[in-house]
Design a protein around this motif. Structure first.
Motif, PDB file in Angstrom:
ATOM      1  N   PHE A  97       0.790  -1.376   0.163  1.00 10.72           N
ATOM      2  CA  PHE A  97      -0.292   0.171   0.086  1.00 10.72           C
ATOM      3  C   PHE A  97       0.994   1.286  -0.115  1.00 10.72           C
ATOM      4  CE2 PHE A  97      -4.620  -1.341   1.814  1.00 10.72           C
ATOM      5  CZ  PHE A  97      -4.639  -2.239   1.083  1.00 10.72           C
ATOM      6  N   VAL A  98       2.014   1.545   0.835  1.00 11.42           N
ATOM      7  CA  VAL A  98       2.642   2.136   0.646  1.00 11.42           C
ATOM      8  C   VAL A  98       3.396   2.236  -0.262  1.00 11.42           C
ATOM      9  CG1 VAL A  98       4.888   3.355   1.895  1.00 11.42           C
ATOM     10  CG2 VAL A  98       3.648   2.263   3.133  1.00 11.42           C
ATOM     11  N   PHE A  99       3.860   1.526  -0.809  1.00  8.55           N
ATOM     12  CA  PHE A  99       4.450   1.661  -2.566  1.00  8.55           C
ATOM     13  C   PHE A  99       3.536   2.777  -3.596  1.00  8.55           C
ATOM     14  CE2 PHE A  99       5.260  -0.250  -6.837  1.00  8.55           C
ATOM     15  CZ  PHE A  99       6.589  -0.659  -6.965  1.00  8.55           C
ATOM     16  N   LEU A 100       2.608   1.870  -3.320  1.00  9.50           N
ATOM     17  CA  LEU A 100       0.980   2.664  -4.700  1.00  9.50           C
ATOM     18  C   LEU A 100       1.046   3.406  -4.253  1.00  9.50           C
ATOM     19  CD1 LEU A 100      -2.122  -0.641  -3.805  1.00  9.50           C
ATOM     20  CD2 LEU A 100       0.470  -0.317  -6.085  1.00  9.50           C
ATOM     21  N   GLY A 101       1.006   3.917  -2.720  1.00  2.00           N
ATOM     22  CA  GLY A 101       0.999   5.381  -2.021  1.00  2.00           C
ATOM     23  C   GLY A 101       1.779   6.043  -3.027  1.00  2.00           C
ATOM     24  N   VAL A 153       1.770   8.611   4.653  1.00  5.81           N
ATOM     25  CA  VAL A 153       2.853   7.279   5.344  1.00  5.81           C
ATOM     26  C   VAL A 153       1.343   6.536   6.249  1.00  5.81           C
ATOM     27  CG1 VAL A 153       4.282   6.505   6.402  1.00  5.81           C
ATOM     28  CG2 VAL A 153       4.389   8.327   4.650  1.00  5.81           C
ATOM     29  N   PRO A 154       0.829   7.049   8.055  1.00  5.59           N
ATOM     30  CA  PRO A 154       0.512   5.636   8.082  1.00  5.59           C
ATOM     31  C   PRO A 154      -1.381   5.464   7.977  1.00  5.59           C
ATOM     32  CG  PRO A 154       0.317   8.155   9.438  1.00  5.59           C
ATOM     33  CD  PRO A 154       1.589   7.685   8.149  1.00  5.59           C
ATOM     34  N   LEU A 155      -1.772   5.977   6.733  1.00  3.15           N
ATOM     35  CA  LEU A 155      -2.707   6.007   6.347  1.00  3.15           C
ATOM     36  C   LEU A 155      -3.297   4.735   5.563  1.00  3.15           C
ATOM     37  CD1 LEU A 155      -5.808   6.322   6.271  1.00  3.15           C
ATOM     38  CD2 LEU A 155      -5.513   7.272   3.881  1.00  3.15           C
ATOM     39  N   MET A 156      -1.618   4.510   4.329  1.00  2.00           N
ATOM     40  CA  MET A 156      -1.269   2.877   4.156  1.00  2.00           C
ATOM     41  C   MET A 156      -0.886   2.313   4.590  1.00  2.00           C
ATOM     42  SD  MET A 156      -2.277   4.455   1.534  1.00  2.00           S
ATOM     43  CE  MET A 156      -2.515   3.435  -0.585  1.00  2.00           C
ATOM     44  N   ILE A 157       0.005   2.359   5.678  1.00  2.00           N
ATOM     45  CA  ILE A 157       0.195   1.468   6.435  1.00  2.00           C
ATOM     46  C   ILE A 157      -0.902   0.472   7.214  1.00  2.00           C
ATOM     47  CG2 ILE A 157       1.747   0.892   8.644  1.00  2.00           C
ATOM     48  CD1 ILE A 157       3.945   2.903   7.588  1.00  2.00           C
ATOM     49  N   GLY A 158      -1.491   1.783   8.142  1.00  2.00           N
ATOM     50  CA  GLY A 158      -2.763   1.212   8.567  1.00  2.00           C
ATOM     51  C   GLY A 158      -4.199   0.166   8.185  1.00  2.00           C
ATOM     52  N   LEU A 159      -3.615   0.638   6.240  1.00  2.00           N
ATOM     53  CA  LEU A 159      -5.130  -0.164   5.714  1.00  2.00           C
ATOM     54  C   LEU A 159      -4.101  -1.452   5.431  1.00  2.00           C
ATOM     55  CD1 LEU A 159      -6.206   2.958   3.732  1.00  2.00           C
ATOM     56  CD2 LEU A 159      -7.816   1.520   5.375  1.00  2.00           C
ATOM     57  N   GLY A 160      -2.656  -1.000   4.861  1.00  2.00           N
ATOM     58  CA  GLY A 160      -2.869  -2.172   4.550  1.00  2.00           C
ATOM     59  C   GLY A 160      -1.739  -3.449   5.694  1.00  2.00           C
ATOM     60  N   SER A 161      -2.047  -3.349   6.603  1.00  2.00           N
ATOM     61  CA  SER A 161      -1.892  -3.916   7.740  1.00  2.00           C
ATOM     62  C   SER A 161      -3.089  -5.100   7.708  1.00  2.00           C
ATOM     63  CB  SER A 161      -1.584  -3.139   9.221  1.00  2.00           C
ATOM     64  OG  SER A 161      -0.486  -2.617   8.758  1.00  2.00           O
ATOM     65  N   ILE A 162      -4.638  -3.574   8.331  1.00  2.00           N
ATOM     66  CA  ILE A 162      -5.688  -4.388   8.666  1.00  2.00           C
ATOM     67  C   ILE A 162      -6.148  -5.374   7.653  1.00  2.00           C
ATOM     68  CG2 ILE A 162      -7.551  -4.259   9.058  1.00  2.00           C
ATOM     69  CD1 ILE A 162      -6.907  -1.389  10.121  1.00  2.00           C
ATOM     70  N   PHE A 163      -6.504  -5.197   6.405  1.00  2.00           N
ATOM     71  CA  PHE A 163      -5.624  -5.358   4.527  1.00  2.00           C
ATOM     72  C   PHE A 163      -5.582  -7.135   4.888  1.00  2.00           C
ATOM     73  CE2 PHE A 163      -6.111  -6.897   0.494  1.00  2.00           C
ATOM     74  CZ  PHE A 163      -7.825  -6.589   0.270  1.00  2.00           C
ATOM     75  N   GLY A 164      -4.320  -6.709   4.796  1.00  2.00           N
ATOM     76  CA  GLY A 164      -3.570  -7.960   5.057  1.00  2.00           C
ATOM     77  C   GLY A 164      -3.994  -8.984   5.892  1.00  2.00           C
ATOM     78  N   ILE A 179      11.802  10.582  10.408  1.00  2.00           N
ATOM     79  CA  ILE A 179      10.688  11.840  11.040  1.00  2.00           C
ATOM     80  C   ILE A 179       9.427  11.862  10.720  1.00  2.00           C
ATOM     81  CG2 ILE A 179       9.731  13.997  11.332  1.00  2.00           C
ATOM     82  CD1 ILE A 179      12.651  15.101  11.674  1.00  2.00           C
ATOM     83  N   VAL A 180       9.971  10.757   8.924  1.00  2.00           N
ATOM     84  CA  VAL A 180       7.836  10.461   8.939  1.00  2.00           C
ATOM     85  C   VAL A 180       7.491   9.167   9.279  1.00  2.00           C
ATOM     86  CG1 VAL A 180       6.857   9.831   6.895  1.00  2.00           C
ATOM     87  CG2 VAL A 180       8.198  12.079   6.345  1.00  2.00           C
ATOM     88  N   GLY A 181       9.018   8.246   9.672  1.00  2.00           N
ATOM     89  CA  GLY A 181       8.307   7.016  10.426  1.00  2.00           C
ATOM     90  C   GLY A 181       7.663   7.600  11.727  1.00  2.00           C
ATOM     91  N   PHE A 182       8.095   8.401  12.697  1.00  2.00           N
ATOM     92  CA  PHE A 182       8.410   9.228  14.503  1.00  2.00           C
ATOM     93  C   PHE A 182       6.995   9.204  14.105  1.00  2.00           C
ATOM     94  CE2 PHE A 182       7.906  11.404  18.122  1.00  2.00           C
ATOM     95  CZ  PHE A 182       8.280  11.119  18.621  1.00  2.00           C
ATOM     96  N   VAL A 183       6.207   9.854  13.357  1.00  2.00           N
ATOM     97  CA  VAL A 183       5.033  10.750  13.395  1.00  2.00           C
ATOM     98  C   VAL A 183       4.156   9.464  12.905  1.00  2.00           C
ATOM     99  CG1 VAL A 183       3.935  12.284  12.220  1.00  2.00           C
ATOM    100  CG2 VAL A 183       5.842  13.232  13.096  1.00  2.00           C
ATOM    101  N   SER A 184       4.417   8.718  12.053  1.00  2.00           N
ATOM    102  CA  SER A 184       3.454   7.589  11.486  1.00  2.00           C
ATOM    103  C   SER A 184       3.417   6.886  12.421  1.00  2.00           C
ATOM    104  CB  SER A 184       4.629   7.098  10.143  1.00  2.00           C
ATOM    105  OG  SER A 184       3.420   5.470   9.901  1.00  2.00           O
ATOM    106  N   GLY A 185       4.251   6.556  13.912  1.00  2.00           N
ATOM    107  CA  GLY A 185       4.607   5.951  14.496  1.00  2.00           C
ATOM    108  C   GLY A 185       3.644   6.110  15.564  1.00  2.00           C
ATOM    109  N   VAL A 186       3.515   7.698  15.923  1.00  2.00           N
ATOM    110  CA  VAL A 186       2.947   8.157  16.393  1.00  2.00           C
ATOM    111  C   VAL A 186       1.469   8.298  16.155  1.00  2.00           C
ATOM    112  CG1 VAL A 186       1.873  10.441  18.305  1.00  2.00           C
ATOM    113  CG2 VAL A 186       4.707   9.515  17.907  1.00  2.00           C
ATOM    114  N   VAL A 187       1.262   8.450  14.983  1.00  2.00           N
ATOM    115  CA  VAL A 187      -0.195   8.387  14.658  1.00  2.00           C
ATOM    116  C   VAL A 187      -0.944   6.664  15.059  1.00  2.00           C
ATOM    117  CG1 VAL A 187      -1.572   8.351  13.089  1.00  2.00           C
ATOM    118  CG2 VAL A 187      -0.530   9.806  12.976  1.00  2.00           C
TER     119      VAL A 187
END
Lengths: 99, 197
Positions: free
Chosen positions: A82-86, B67-78, B174-182
């Protein structure tokens, strides 16, 4: 949770201020990379110890280990996808810079 | 370096399993907290030295939340897809996926639902964190920097942040840190909602 979050943000923030205003001793600045690796190795070792010493993790590995592995793998694979697609949609290169 | 990371975790796990006296267990928590703070301080110093980084982050603005949006969606979907193959209900696999690697909290929140699912959530998210640590360097090298943040989920704000910083750029850290917090703040919301669907 809140305390931990504030602690992490605080420590990271202090580090950033030290970096921005060059307040660290030059020797410390030079050793920063090595210090990071050493602390990281120590941290991962202790994390490993906790996992290995945790009876719940070890005893559940044989029974639900496969299910857990599949779920973890699925979550990781699809979050990477998903991150890759984004990244493709936002037209960013591998290092996250605009193409 | 990837080997050193793998070996540290493996040797640590074997040491813990074979030799470690159980009454020292609580002490390791303190060691991890101190080590983590030290590392975060070093990572912060590294980020601070790269003065352009903070300007770049400002430029990204709210887009950082993608970034956290895509990670969150991907984690749940996977978790839903792979959970289906191992015979789990959708609400169960979805809730476990929404633990985003935060094993203690996701397991605690699922105890009331069922102790089996709680144990599974715990183990899944432990495995996720270990796999994230092992795969991060490879993903950063061969797929991309933001993708390397994805396996870390909620742990990108603490345990895996130093590894992100090591293998990507200060900006991505930094993006990773923010993503982790979210993602961490979403765990206590999403896990109970999804398990009750």
């Amino acid at each position: 949770m809140i305390f931990r979050l504030l602690l992490y943000i605080g420590v990271l923030g202090i580090g950033m201020l030290i970096g921005i205003y060059n307040m660290a001793h030059p020797k410390l600045d030079q050793a920063l990379g090595k210090l990071q690796i050493l602390t990281l190795i120590g941290l991962l070792f202790v994390m490993g110890i906790r996992l290995g010493a945790d009876k719940m993790v070890v005893s559940s590995l044989s029974t639900i280990g496969f299910q857990a592995f599949m779920l973890a793998f699925g979550s990781i694979a699809f979050s990477v996808l998903f991150v890759f697609l984004g990244r493709q949609i936002l037209k960013l290169d591998r290092r996250g810079r605009a193409k | 370096m990837t080997w050193i990371i793998m070996l540290s975790v493996i040797i640590g796990t074997l040491t813990g399993y074979l030799f470690f006296p159980s009454h020292w267990y609580d002490f390791t928590g303190l060691v991890i907290d101190i080590g983590l703070c030290l590392l975060l301080l070093f990572v912060g110093m590294d980020i601070g030295k790269q003065k352009n980084t903070l300007l770049e982050i400002k430029k990204i603005g709210l887009g950082i939340l993608a970034v956290p949006l895509m990670i969150g969606l991907g984690s749940i979907f996977g978790a839903l897809v792979f959970g289906h193959f191992v015979g789990l209900n959708y609400n169960e696999s979805g809730a476990i996926g929404a633990g985003f690697g935060w094993y203690t909290l996701s397991a605690i929140m699922l105890v009331d639902y069922s102790s089996e699912i709680s144990a599974l959530a715990f183990l899944t998210n432990v495995i996720r964190e270990v796999m994230a640590i092992l795969m991060l360097p490879l993903i950063a090298k061969y797929i991309g920097h933001y993708e390397a943040v994805a396996p870390c989920g909620a742990t990108a704000m603490d345990t895996t942040l130093p590894i992100i910083a090591r293998y990507t750029t200060p900006k991505v850290a930094i993006v990773g840190f923010v993503s982790g917090v979210v993602l961490s703040s979403l765990v206590p919301l999403l896990v109970p909602i999804i398990i009750n669907l």
